[in-house]
Motif scaffolding. Structure first.
Motif, PDB file in Angstrom:
ATOM      1  N   HIS A   9       0.527  -1.026   0.105  1.00  0.00           N
ATOM      2  CA  HIS A   9       0.576  -0.073   0.368  1.00  0.00           C
ATOM      3  C   HIS A   9       0.914   1.127  -0.230  1.00  0.00           C
ATOM      4  CE1 HIS A   9      -3.443  -2.215   0.396  1.00  0.00           C
ATOM      5  NE2 HIS A   9      -3.653  -2.788   0.950  1.00  0.00           N
ATOM      6  N   ARG A  10       0.491   1.467  -0.847  1.00  0.00           N
ATOM      7  CA  ARG A  10       1.710   3.422  -0.934  1.00  0.00           C
ATOM      8  C   ARG A  10       1.359   4.116   0.016  1.00  0.00           C
ATOM      9  NH1 ARG A  10       2.766   5.592  -5.626  1.00  0.00           N
ATOM     10  NH2 ARG A  10       1.289   4.757  -6.928  1.00  0.00           N
ATOM     11  N   SER A  11       0.491   4.500   0.573  1.00  0.00           N
ATOM     12  CA  SER A  11       0.762   4.664   2.628  1.00  0.00           C
ATOM     13  C   SER A  11       1.202   4.080   3.152  1.00  0.00           C
ATOM     14  CB  SER A  11      -1.106   4.649   2.904  1.00  0.00           C
ATOM     15  OG  SER A  11      -1.588   3.861   3.141  1.00  0.00           O
ATOM     16  N   GLU A  12       1.713   3.089   3.265  1.00  0.00           N
ATOM     17  CA  GLU A  12       2.370   2.424   4.408  1.00  0.00           C
ATOM     18  C   GLU A  12       3.963   2.902   4.002  1.00  0.00           C
ATOM     19  OE1 GLU A  12       3.874  -2.164   5.318  1.00  0.00           O
ATOM     20  OE2 GLU A  12       1.622  -1.568   4.510  1.00  0.00           O
ATOM     21  N   TYR A  13       3.978   3.193   3.097  1.00  0.00           N
ATOM     22  CA  TYR A  13       5.685   3.261   2.752  1.00  0.00           C
ATOM     23  C   TYR A  13       6.446   4.653   2.611  1.00  0.00           C
ATOM     24  CZ  TYR A  13       6.989  -1.625   3.457  1.00  0.00           C
ATOM     25  OH  TYR A  13       6.733  -2.854   3.335  1.00  0.00           O
ATOM     26  N   ARG A  24       6.489   2.649   7.039  1.00  0.00           N
ATOM     27  CA  ARG A  24       6.092   3.702   8.239  1.00  0.00           C
ATOM     28  C   ARG A  24       5.579   2.131   9.084  1.00  0.00           C
ATOM     29  NH1 ARG A  24       4.201   8.677   6.544  1.00  0.00           N
ATOM     30  NH2 ARG A  24       3.861   8.563   3.924  1.00  0.00           N
TER      31      ARG A  24
END
Length: 189
Positions: A9-13, A24
């Motif tokens: 997921h783009r939001s996790e990295y 993250r």
């Protein structure tokens, strides 16, 4: 055998300008003392201790990690330490290019060369030196101050030489790490 595409997921990295992908959910202490060479992936639950450094002047870089490295889930990177003439000190750690550190491995080495594969659940002891083009098998314990020569495979607890790698291993590890990086892609959702 082609490695599978790994989606995240783009939001996790967090992706840096040099292409590093850092979860993250990893723990990075003292980030000002850590250098990532570029296109390195640091997965979930990794711990990198850049805050463990000598007090006073001197080395600001505590952990230097090269290009196209993979720190798999739950791996721990912390600089080696010792007491010398009654003074406790941490020492810098350098990790070369195209290095894979497996899940759950703990690394306190002084130096890890380029084109090195460290398996899952390994312990690399303080001040160990792993030369270029090596493989450390899963569940191996490399004792402190051990020097692992180039083109060797180590296995066991304590880790011992079990076999030799072919000279083409450098090309194999380079293509493997570049393929993994290319196939580590964001999931669009």
């Amino acid at each position: 055998m082609e490695p599978p595409i790994v989606y995240y997921h783009r939001s996790e990295y967090i992706e840096t300008d040099t292409g590093n992908k850092v979860s993250r959910k990893s723990v990075i202490c003292g980030s000002q003392n850590i250098i990532l060479g570029g296109k390195t992936i640091i997965q979930t639950d990794c711990v990198i201790r850049g805050d463990l450094r000598r007090t006073g002047g001197g080395h600001a870089v505590v952990v230097a990690i090269g290009r196209y490295c993979l720190l798999a889930r739950g791996s721990i990177i912390r600089p080696p330490y010792k007491t010398y003439k009654g003074i406790f000190s941490y020492y810098p750690m350098k990790i070369g290019d195209h290095v894979t550190i497996g899940e759950g491995s703990i690394v306190e080495a002084a130096t890890i060369g380029s084109f090195v594969h460290i398996g899952k659940n390994c312990v690399i002891g303080r001040f160990a030196i792993i030369k270029d083009c090596c493989r450390i098998e899963d569940n191996t314990v490399i004792p402190p101050n051990t020097v692992v020569p180039s083109f060797s495979i180590y296995e066991g607890s304590p880790g011992a030489f079990v076999d030799e790698l072919p000279e083409c291993v450098q090309d194999l590890y380079e293509s493997k790490t570049k393929d993994y990086y290319a196939k580590f892609q964001p999931k669009d959702s």
